[in-house]
Design a protein around this motif. Structure first.
Motif, PDB file in Angstrom:
ATOM      1  N   GLN A  94     -20.961 -18.724   4.758  1.00  0.00           N
ATOM      2  CA  GLN A  94     -20.895 -20.049   5.360  1.00  0.00           C
ATOM      3  C   GLN A  94     -20.573 -19.936   6.850  1.00  0.00           C
ATOM      4  OE1 GLN A  94     -21.415 -22.978   3.245  1.00  0.00           O
ATOM      5  NE2 GLN A  94     -22.220 -21.186   2.165  1.00  0.00           N
ATOM      6  N   GLU A  95     -21.263 -20.719   7.655  1.00  0.00           N
ATOM      7  CA  GLU A  95     -20.992 -20.693   9.092  1.00  0.00           C
ATOM      8  C   GLU A  95     -19.628 -21.273   9.401  1.00  0.00           C
ATOM      9  OE1 GLU A  95     -24.089 -22.554  11.253  1.00  0.00           O
ATOM     10  OE2 GLU A  95     -25.644 -21.139  10.607  1.00  0.00           O
ATOM     11  N   SER A  96     -19.194 -22.248   8.632  1.00  0.00           N
ATOM     12  CA  SER A  96     -17.861 -22.826   8.804  1.00  0.00           C
ATOM     13  C   SER A  96     -17.403 -23.365   7.455  1.00  0.00           C
ATOM     14  CB  SER A  96     -17.872 -23.947   9.842  1.00  0.00           C
ATOM     15  OG  SER A  96     -18.746 -24.986   9.436  1.00  0.00           O
ATOM     16  N   GLY A  97     -16.099 -23.354   7.251  1.00  0.00           N
ATOM     17  CA  GLY A  97     -15.561 -23.849   5.996  1.00  0.00           C
ATOM     18  C   GLY A  97     -15.722 -22.850   4.867  1.00  0.00           C
ATOM     19  N   THR A  98     -15.413 -23.299   3.657  1.00  0.00           N
ATOM     20  CA  THR A  98     -15.491 -22.465   2.464  1.00  0.00           C
ATOM     21  C   THR A  98     -16.281 -23.185   1.381  1.00  0.00           C
ATOM     22  OG1 THR A  98     -13.336 -21.467   2.957  1.00  0.00           O
ATOM     23  CG2 THR A  98     -14.160 -21.243   0.708  1.00  0.00           C
ATOM     24  N   HIS A  99     -17.215 -22.487   0.762  1.00  0.00           N
ATOM     25  CA  HIS A  99     -18.017 -23.033  -0.334  1.00  0.00           C
ATOM     26  C   HIS A  99     -17.475 -22.471  -1.647  1.00  0.00           C
ATOM     27  CE1 HIS A  99     -21.428 -24.456  -2.639  1.00  0.00           C
ATOM     28  NE2 HIS A  99     -21.618 -23.240  -3.097  1.00  0.00           N
ATOM     29  N   TRP A 100     -17.213 -23.356  -2.615  1.00  0.00           N
ATOM     30  CA  TRP A 100     -16.655 -22.935  -3.908  1.00  0.00           C
ATOM     31  C   TRP A 100     -17.699 -23.063  -5.002  1.00  0.00           C
ATOM     32  CZ3 TRP A 100     -12.066 -20.628  -4.817  1.00  0.00           C
ATOM     33  CH2 TRP A 100     -11.121 -20.652  -3.798  1.00  0.00           C
ATOM     34  N   VAL A 101     -17.751 -22.058  -5.853  1.00  0.00           N
ATOM     35  CA  VAL A 101     -18.626 -22.075  -7.027  1.00  0.00           C
ATOM     36  C   VAL A 101     -17.732 -21.973  -8.261  1.00  0.00           C
ATOM     37  CG1 VAL A 101     -20.502 -20.966  -8.262  1.00  0.00           C
ATOM     38  CG2 VAL A 101     -20.497 -20.975  -5.762  1.00  0.00           C
ATOM     39  N   HIS A 102     -17.872 -22.919  -9.183  1.00  0.00           N
ATOM     40  CA  HIS A 102     -17.073 -22.947 -10.406  1.00  0.00           C
ATOM     41  C   HIS A 102     -17.950 -22.509 -11.581  1.00  0.00           C
ATOM     42  CE1 HIS A 102     -13.974 -25.206  -8.198  1.00  0.00           C
ATOM     43  NE2 HIS A 102     -15.007 -25.834  -7.651  1.00  0.00           N
ATOM     44  N   ASP A 103     -17.497 -21.509 -12.302  1.00  0.00           N
ATOM     45  CA  ASP A 103     -18.299 -20.941 -13.389  1.00  0.00           C
ATOM     46  C   ASP A 103     -18.446 -21.941 -14.532  1.00  0.00           C
ATOM     47  OD1 ASP A 103     -19.544 -18.329 -14.373  1.00  0.00           O
ATOM     48  OD2 ASP A 103     -18.279 -18.911 -16.057  1.00  0.00           O
ATOM     49  N   ASN A 106     -13.604 -18.827 -10.601  1.00  0.00           N
ATOM     50  CA  ASN A 106     -14.229 -19.400  -9.415  1.00  0.00           C
ATOM     51  C   ASN A 106     -14.601 -18.317  -8.413  1.00  0.00           C
ATOM     52  OD1 ASN A 106     -13.543 -21.911 -10.539  1.00  0.00           O
ATOM     53  ND2 ASN A 106     -11.575 -21.934  -9.492  1.00  0.00           N
ATOM     54  N   LEU A 107     -15.512 -18.688  -7.520  1.00  0.00           N
ATOM     55  CA  LEU A 107     -15.918 -17.811  -6.423  1.00  0.00           C
ATOM     56  C   LEU A 107     -15.865 -18.613  -5.130  1.00  0.00           C
ATOM     57  CD1 LEU A 107     -17.344 -15.144  -5.332  1.00  0.00           C
ATOM     58  CD2 LEU A 107     -19.496 -16.403  -5.667  1.00  0.00           C
ATOM     59  N   SER A 108     -15.215 -18.070  -4.106  1.00  0.00           N
ATOM     60  CA  SER A 108     -15.216 -18.702  -2.788  1.00  0.00           C
ATOM     61  C   SER A 108     -16.102 -17.898  -1.850  1.00  0.00           C
ATOM     62  CB  SER A 108     -13.803 -18.786  -2.215  1.00  0.00           C
ATOM     63  OG  SER A 108     -13.343 -17.514  -1.806  1.00  0.00           O
ATOM     64  N   VAL A 109     -16.877 -18.616  -1.045  1.00  0.00           N
ATOM     65  CA  VAL A 109     -17.763 -17.982  -0.063  1.00  0.00           C
ATOM     66  C   VAL A 109     -17.356 -18.493   1.307  1.00  0.00           C
ATOM     67  CG1 VAL A 109     -20.136 -17.594   0.657  1.00  0.00           C
ATOM     68  CG2 VAL A 109     -19.614 -17.940  -1.773  1.00  0.00           C
ATOM     69  N   GLY A 110     -16.882 -17.586   2.149  1.00  0.00           N
ATOM     70  CA  GLY A 110     -16.459 -17.938   3.494  1.00  0.00           C
ATOM     71  C   GLY A 110     -17.419 -17.411   4.541  1.00  0.00           C
ATOM     72  N   ARG A 111     -16.893 -17.260   5.739  1.00  0.00           N
ATOM     73  CA  ARG A 111     -17.743 -16.797   6.843  1.00  0.00           C
ATOM     74  C   ARG A 111     -18.040 -15.309   6.765  1.00  0.00           C
ATOM     75  NH1 ARG A 111     -14.675 -19.221  12.008  1.00  0.00           N
ATOM     76  NH2 ARG A 111     -12.893 -18.565  10.751  1.00  0.00           N
ATOM     77  N   ARG A 112     -17.088 -14.535   6.179  1.00  0.00           N
ATOM     78  CA  ARG A 112     -17.268 -13.083   6.141  1.00  0.00           C
ATOM     79  C   ARG A 112     -17.078 -12.484   4.750  1.00  0.00           C
ATOM     80  NH1 ARG A 112     -14.311 -14.334  10.663  1.00  0.00           N
ATOM     81  NH2 ARG A 112     -15.247 -13.807  12.689  1.00  0.00           N
ATOM     82  N   THR A 113     -16.447 -13.204   3.851  1.00  0.00           N
ATOM     83  CA  THR A 113     -16.134 -12.625   2.548  1.00  0.00           C
ATOM     84  C   THR A 113     -16.496 -13.568   1.409  1.00  0.00           C
ATOM     85  OG1 THR A 113     -13.868 -13.494   2.620  1.00  0.00           O
ATOM     86  CG2 THR A 113     -14.220 -11.263   3.493  1.00  0.00           C
ATOM     87  N   LYS A 114     -16.703 -12.954   0.251  1.00  0.00           N
ATOM     88  CA  LYS A 114     -16.850 -13.669  -1.010  1.00  0.00           C
ATOM     89  C   LYS A 114     -15.751 -13.150  -1.927  1.00  0.00           C
ATOM     90  CE  LYS A 114     -21.881 -13.667  -0.337  1.00  0.00           C
ATOM     91  NZ  LYS A 114     -23.186 -13.242  -0.883  1.00  0.00           N
TER      92      LYS A 114
END
Length: 450
Positions: A17-26, A33-41
């Motif tokens: 993500q370019e900004s913020g955090t995207h969450w994926v719920h299984d 859950n999985l969080s996707v940030g600017r540099r890490t998952k």
């Protein structure tokens, strides 16, 4: 999409993500859950333990496979959380380094080396340090480690650098600096020349706080005393939330007179952070609110049914309210430059009723002189005392109980929003969610509502 089965293919294909955090719920394993940030998952296990929502980090996706993270969540962390145990409060045993490496995201051992029995032994392990011997300095170091890691992961390196300056200064006030001037550390005494740093944290009592406040205001002026106790406030807000720290209440007390004899005016004892700050008897609260005049009564009910901050409710203007669309917007709030708040049919009815009785002025909730209402009242019933802020806590708690996703819950209350425009505006999904929460609240006050 926020709800998908978390597979290795999905993890590999999700863009940063370019900004913020995207969450994926299984969709197959609730709480994974999985969080996707600017540099890490990063993989997480989440759920409610001890009456509060917690999220436990499993590991980074670049060093931990999706099926391995799912197994740790399914077999170890989620069962502990469902039993009311916070895995973050447990110490890892030195003899179980295999699992410690996996939890830290360092793949130095083969996954088959980890047995369920060994992992559960780690999670249930006893803290080695005797809790009643913890010093202020030791607890502060625990807080520093937690704060630095959370800010770096959630906010990025720039905000982490700014936060570091505050941490260093607060540490200095408590006695953790390498050197001081001729007067020595703040709050130093003959018995404790290093200030509070080496004091057992259980020795920090309301009486000691009051005495220290008086001494600091007399010898180092009031501003220094205020800065010192801001650091104390940060320390104990963290300490009461940690099970391995023997602190269950805040030591700072009310200075009712506001004359400088006690602590700063308005400071008061705080409950432990693991206690849910919700309205204990919502039907009784509703009955007491109905005894108020129409303006504060409507304001409190709108606060309860929307989850807005008390300051946001008081700042509402009629030109920011769209009753037909069911939303209100703000140009500037505590955490965002612009955001919209969804209104349920119950909130719209409250505002239409208020409009018919008082007419439209600049502010939705006007005070006696025609300007904005300045404060919302605290509701009391016997020994019960419910502050306006608890309306916001109650809305969030009901939302969690109904299984509302973090993304929608945080979007409505304006906390921790991401960087996409869709997180700042009312979407059909968010409006439906807010209506669902409001319907549940009104069901719980059935018989008391008027």
């Amino acid at each position: 999409m926020p709800h998908q089965k978390i597979t290795q293919a999905l993890v590999d294909g999700l863009p940063f993500q370019e900004s913020g955090t995207h969450w994926v719920h299984d969709t197959d394993l609730a709480g994974f859950n999985l969080s996707v940030g600017r540099r890490t998952k990063t993989y997480y296990a989440a759920g409610e333990a001890g009456g509060r929502f917690i999220r436990v980090k499993i590991g980074r996706a670049d060093v931990t496979k999706a099926n391995e993270a799912r197994a740790v969540a399914r077999d170890i962390l989620l069962p502990e959380i469902r039993r009311g145990v916070d895995p973050r409060a447990k110490q890892l045993g030195d003899d179980d380094r295999t699992y410690a490496r996996i939890m830290a995201g360092i793949r130095e051992a083969r996954p088959e080396d980890l047995s369920d029995q060994a992992a559960r032994r780690i999670i249930k392990g006893k803290a080695k340090r005797r809790a009643d011997e913890l010093t202020v300095g030791q607890v502060w170091k625990m807080y520093e480690e937690h704060k630095r890691a959370s800010i770096l992961e959630e906010k990025g390196p720039e905000k982490a650098r700014r936060a570091e300056q505050h941490i260093v200064q607060q540490c200095r006030y408590l006695g953790g600096a390498e050197s001081y001037g001729k007067d020595g550390p703040y709050a130093a005494t003959r018995e404790w020349p290093g200030g509070w740093w080496n004091r057992p944290i259980t020795s920090i009592t309301p009486e000691l706080c009051s005495q220290t406040w008086r001494n600091l205001t007399r010898t180092r002026w009031r501003r220094t005393a205020q800065m010192f106790f801001m650091a104390v406030q940060v320390l104990f807000n963290y300490a009461v939330a940690k099970k391995e720290v023997p602190v269950t209440a805040h030591p700072m007390v009310i200075d009712a007179a506001g004359d400088g004899i006690g602590l700063p005016k308005g400071w008061q004892s705080l409950r432990a952070q693991n206690a849910v700050e919700r309205i204990s008897d919502i039907r009784a609260w509703w009955r007491q609110v109905d005894k108020l005049t129409v303006i504060p009564k409507s304001a409190l009910k709108v606060a309860l049914l929307t989850g807005m901050r008390p300051s946001e409710v008081l700042a509402m203007r009629w030109d920011q309210v769209d009753l037909d669309a069911g939303k209100v917007w703000f140009g500037m709030t505590k955490t965002t430059d612009y955001r919209e708040v969804a209104l349920s049919s119950w909130s719209v009815a409250q505002l239409k009723r208020l409009e018919s009785m008082t007419g439209r002025h600049e502010f939705v909730f006007t005070g006696p002189t025609g300007g904005r209402l300045t404060t919302l009242p605290t509701i009391t019933r016997g020994a019960d005392r419910w502050t306006p802020k608890q309306c916001r806590k109650e809305w969030q708690t009901v939302a969690v109980e109904l299984g509302v996703s973090d993304t929608q819950r945080l979007s409505q209350v304006g906390k921790g929003l991401g960087g996409t425009d869709g997180h700042y505006v009312v979407t059909p999904d968010l409006r439906s969610t807010v209506q669902q929460v409001a319907d549940e609240i009104m069901r719980r006050v059935e018989g008391a509502a008027t």
